[in-house]
Design a protein around this motif. Structure first.
Motif, PDB file in Angstrom:
ATOM      1  N   ILE A   2      13.038  -3.984  -0.158  1.00 35.17           N
ATOM      2  CA  ILE A   2      12.550  -3.674   1.190  1.00 35.17           C
ATOM      3  C   ILE A   2      11.681  -4.814   1.721  1.00 35.17           C
ATOM      4  N   LYS A   3      10.970  -5.508   0.848  1.00 35.76           N
ATOM      5  CA  LYS A   3      10.206  -6.680   1.307  1.00 35.76           C
ATOM      6  C   LYS A   3      11.148  -7.748   1.847  1.00 35.76           C
ATOM      7  N   ASP A  20      28.682  -9.417   5.780  1.00 36.91           N
ATOM      8  CA  ASP A  20      29.005  -8.448   4.729  1.00 36.91           C
ATOM      9  C   ASP A  20      29.371  -7.084   5.300  1.00 36.91           C
ATOM     10  N   GLY A  21      29.429  -6.986   6.633  1.00 36.85           N
ATOM     11  CA  GLY A  21      29.822  -5.733   7.274  1.00 36.85           C
ATOM     12  C   GLY A  21      28.702  -4.731   7.442  1.00 36.85           C
ATOM     13  N   LEU A  22      27.459  -5.123   7.113  1.00 37.69           N
ATOM     14  CA  LEU A  22      26.339  -4.189   7.152  1.00 37.69           C
ATOM     15  C   LEU A  22      25.437  -4.428   8.357  1.00 37.69           C
ATOM     16  N   GLN A  23      24.923  -3.347   8.900  1.00 32.68           N
ATOM     17  CA  GLN A  23      23.876  -3.402   9.911  1.00 32.68           C
ATOM     18  C   GLN A  23      22.536  -3.122   9.235  1.00 32.68           C
ATOM     19  N   LEU A  24      21.448  -3.262  10.002  1.00 27.26           N
ATOM     20  CA  LEU A  24      20.122  -3.026   9.448  1.00 27.26           C
ATOM     21  C   LEU A  24      20.006  -1.621   8.872  1.00 27.26           C
ATOM     22  N   SER A  25      20.523  -0.631   9.586  1.00 29.56           N
ATOM     23  CA  SER A  25      20.434   0.750   9.102  1.00 29.56           C
ATOM     24  C   SER A  25      21.154   0.907   7.760  1.00 29.56           C
ATOM     25  N   ASP A  26      22.247   0.165   7.572  1.00 30.87           N
ATOM     26  CA  ASP A  26      22.973   0.212   6.298  1.00 30.87           C
ATOM     27  C   ASP A  26      22.131  -0.373   5.174  1.00 30.87           C
ATOM     28  N   ARG A  27      21.426  -1.451   5.472  1.00 29.83           N
ATOM     29  CA  ARG A  27      20.594  -2.084   4.441  1.00 29.83           C
ATOM     30  C   ARG A  27      19.445  -1.161   4.039  1.00 29.83           C
ATOM     31  N   LEU A  28      18.838  -0.516   5.016  1.00 29.43           N
ATOM     32  CA  LEU A  28      17.768   0.428   4.706  1.00 29.43           C
ATOM     33  C   LEU A  28      18.310   1.603   3.898  1.00 29.43           C
ATOM     34  N   TRP A  29      19.485   2.074   4.271  1.00 31.48           N
ATOM     35  CA  TRP A  29      20.107   3.173   3.533  1.00 31.48           C
ATOM     36  C   TRP A  29      20.369   2.770   2.087  1.00 31.48           C
ATOM     37  N   VAL A  81       0.837  -1.200   0.000  1.00 31.02           N
ATOM     38  CA  VAL A  81       0.000   0.000   0.000  1.00 31.02           C
ATOM     39  C   VAL A  81       0.874   1.253   0.000  1.00 31.02           C
ATOM     40  N   LEU A  82       1.922   1.238   0.822  1.00 29.18           N
ATOM     41  CA  LEU A  82       2.821   2.395   0.912  1.00 29.18           C
ATOM     42  C   LEU A  82       3.487   2.680  -0.428  1.00 29.18           C
ATOM     43  N   TYR A  83       4.041   1.666  -1.039  1.00 31.18           N
ATOM     44  CA  TYR A  83       4.765   1.869  -2.299  1.00 31.18           C
ATOM     45  C   TYR A  83       3.820   2.264  -3.426  1.00 31.18           C
ATOM     46  N   GLN A  84       2.628   1.686  -3.445  1.00 25.69           N
ATOM     47  CA  GLN A  84       1.668   2.063  -4.484  1.00 25.69           C
ATOM     48  C   GLN A  84       1.250   3.516  -4.318  1.00 25.69           C
ATOM     49  N   SER A  85       1.112   3.956  -3.074  1.00 28.48           N
ATOM     50  CA  SER A  85       0.756   5.346  -2.807  1.00 28.48           C
ATOM     51  C   SER A  85       1.851   6.297  -3.272  1.00 28.48           C
ATOM     52  N   LEU A 122       9.312   8.406   1.956  1.00 27.86           N
ATOM     53  CA  LEU A 122       9.169   6.955   1.874  1.00 27.86           C
ATOM     54  C   LEU A 122      10.208   6.269   2.756  1.00 27.86           C
ATOM     55  N   ALA A 123      11.446   6.751   2.692  1.00 35.98           N
ATOM     56  CA  ALA A 123      12.528   6.155   3.478  1.00 35.98           C
ATOM     57  C   ALA A 123      12.227   6.241   4.970  1.00 35.98           C
ATOM     58  N   GLN A 124      11.753   7.378   5.413  1.00 33.10           N
ATOM     59  CA  GLN A 124      11.446   7.560   6.836  1.00 33.10           C
ATOM     60  C   GLN A 124      10.300   6.652   7.263  1.00 33.10           C
ATOM     61  N   THR A 125       9.282   6.563   6.424  1.00 30.19           N
ATOM     62  CA  THR A 125       8.112   5.755   6.771  1.00 30.19           C
ATOM     63  C   THR A 125       8.463   4.273   6.840  1.00 30.19           C
ATOM     64  N   GLN A 126       9.195   3.782   5.847  1.00 33.24           N
ATOM     65  CA  GLN A 126       9.488   2.352   5.845  1.00 33.24           C
ATOM     66  C   GLN A 126      10.483   1.972   6.943  1.00 33.24           C
TER      67      GLN A 126
END
Length: 362
Positions: free
Chosen positions: A211-212, A129-138, A37-41, A79-83
Motif C-alpha cells: 500500500i505504501k 497490466d490491465g489494472l486500475q487503481l481500484s484493482d490495485r487497492l483490491w 500509524v494506521l497499520y500499527q493500530s 482497514l481497506a475502507q480507510t486506506q
C-alpha cells in the motif's frame, strides 16, 4: 509581452514549481507516516483479538478459530475502507499542488479543470497490466486478508493437532518428536501475534509495503498529471522535461527518458502527451516545464531516437536501461525495436523466436 516581463513570469512559475515539488514531497512524507500509524493500530487490534481468544494456558484453540478469523476479517475490511479513502484524499491534494503551479499564467477555471482531469485520470486509467487503481487497492486488501487469516488458521490448526499428538506421546511415556514439539507451540497467542506482525508489516510483499508503493506512486502521478495538464495551457510552454531525482538509486530506463533528445526540444524534453513519465511505480523522477525560448539550435539539430541513443551508450549503460544481457545482444544485433525496449525478456523472447531469431545465440 516584453522580454523583461516574460523573464519575471518564468521566474515566478519556476519558484511555484519548486514550491509545489516541496509541498508534494511533504505530502508524501505525511502520507507514509499516516499509513504507518494506521497499520500499527490495526496490527495492535488484531493482536488484542488473538490474545483475547487464548485460553488460560495462552493457547488459541480450534473452537475459537472461526470467531477469531471473522473478527480479524472485520478489522481488515475497515482497514481497506480507510486506506482507500486516504489514497483518494492524497491524490486530490497532490493534483492541487501540481496544477496550481501555473495559477499566475493560466485562468483559474482552466487550472481547476486540469486538476479535476488529473484526479479522474489517476482514479480510472487502465495501465499496461490491465489494472486500475481500484484493482490495485483490491489486490492489497485481498492479500492482507489471505496472508493474515491463513497464518492464524495454520498456527491454530497445526498447533492444536501437534499438542494433541504430543499429549498422546507423553501418556505413553514416550519422547515427543522434535517436529511435533515445535508445532505444538504454534497456537500460542504470543507466537501468533508475532507471525501476524511479520505477515502484515515486515515480510517481502507485505500488505503494508504494497500500500505504501501504491500510495507513493499515485501521489506522484496525480501531481505530475495535473502539472502537465496546466503547463500546456500556458502558450509559452513547449514541453516538460523528465528529470532524475538527486536520490535516483541506480541507472535504469529513467536515464534514457531523461537524456535522449527524441523531439528536438532538448534532452528529456517531451511535447504534450508524449512524456513517458512516470516510467515505473514508486518512481523518484519528476518533471519541469520548458519554455519555447529555451530550446536551442543544438537541441533542434541533435534529435535522435531511442534505439540510436541506446546504441551510443556503453554496454553497462545499455544493460541498465534494458535490464537483461539478452536484450542488450538483441539491440547490438539489430533485432530490438523501440516498442520492445520496456518489454521484459520473458515476454520478448517468444516474440523474437516467432520472427525466426535464434535467441539461444544472443
Amino acid at each position: 509581452m516584453t522580454d523583461n516581463t516574460r523573464t519575471q513570469v518564468k521566474a515566478t512559475i519556476r519558484r511555484a514549481m519548486k514550491a509545489a515539488e516541496r509541498a508534494t514531497n511533504e505530502l508524501d512524507a505525511t502520507a507514509m507516516n499516516e499509513l504507518g500509524v494506521l497499520y500499527q493500530s490495526v496490527l495492535s487490534e488484531i493482536q488484542f483479538l488473538v490474545m483475547n481468544a487464548a485460553d488460560e494456558l495462552g493457547e488459541v484453540r480450534l473452537s475459537q478459530l472461526q470467531t477469531l478469523t471473522r473478527e480479524i476479517e472485520t478489522l481488515l475490511d475497515q482497514l481497506a475502507q480507510t486506506q482507500a479513502s486516504m489514497v483518494d484524499g492524497y491524490i486530490v491534494q497532490a493534483a492541487q499542488h501540481g496544477g496550481t503551479t501555473f495559477s499566475t499564467t493560466v485562468a483559474a477555471a482552466t487550472v481547476s479543470q486540469s486538476i479535476d482531469e488529473a484526479v479522474l485520470a489517476v482514479r480510472t486509467m487502465t495501465h499496461k497490466d490491465g489494472l486500475q487503481l481500484s484493482d490495485r487497492l483490491w489486490r492489497v486488501d485481498c492479500h492482507a486478508r489471505e496472508v493474515i487469516t491463513q497464518a492464524v488458521e495454520r498456527a491454530v490448526i497445526l498447533g492444536q493437532s501437534a499438542s494433541e499428538a504430543a499429549q498422546a506421546f507423553r501418556q505413553r511415556s514416550q519422547p515427543v518428536p522434535a517436529d511435533i514439539a515445535r508445532n505444538a507451540g504454534l497456537s500460542n497467542a504470543a507466537g501468533i501475534s508475532r507471525t501476524v506482525a511479520q505477515e502484515l508489516m515486515v515480510n517481502d510483499g507485505a500488505p503494508y509495503s504494497q500500500i505504501k508503493r501504491v500510495m507513493r506512486t499515485e501521489i506522484n502521478r496525480a501531481h505530475g498529471m495535473a502539472f502537465q495538464n496546466a503547463a500546456f495551457e500556458d502558450e509559452f510552454v513547449v514541453g516538460t522535461q523528465f528529470k532524475l531525482s538527486p536520490n535516483h538509486p541506480k541507472p535504469d530506463i529513467c536515464d534514457m527518458h531523461a537524456r535522449a533528445n527524441l523531439y528536438g526540444l532538448g534532452k528529456g524534453v517531451y511535447p504534450k502527451g508524449k512524456s513517458p513519465w512516470p516510467a515505473h511505480p514508486n518512481t523518484l523522477s519528476y518533471e519541469q516545464v520548458v519554455f519555447v525560448d529555451e530550446v536551442t539550435e543544438e537541441d533542434r539539430t541533435s534529435q535522435t531516437d531511442r534505439i540510436s541513443w541506446l546504441k551510443g551508450q556503453s554496454r553497462k549503460g545499455q544493460k541498465a536501461v534494458l535490464g537483461h544481457d539478452k536484450k542488450v545482444a538483441a539491440l547490438q544485433q539489430g533485432h530490438l525495436k523501440e516498442n520492445m525496449i520496456a518489454t521484459p525478456w520473458k515476454h520478448l523472447e517468444p516474440l523474437l523466436k516467432r520472427k525466426g531469431i535464434d535467441t539461444g545465440t544472443l
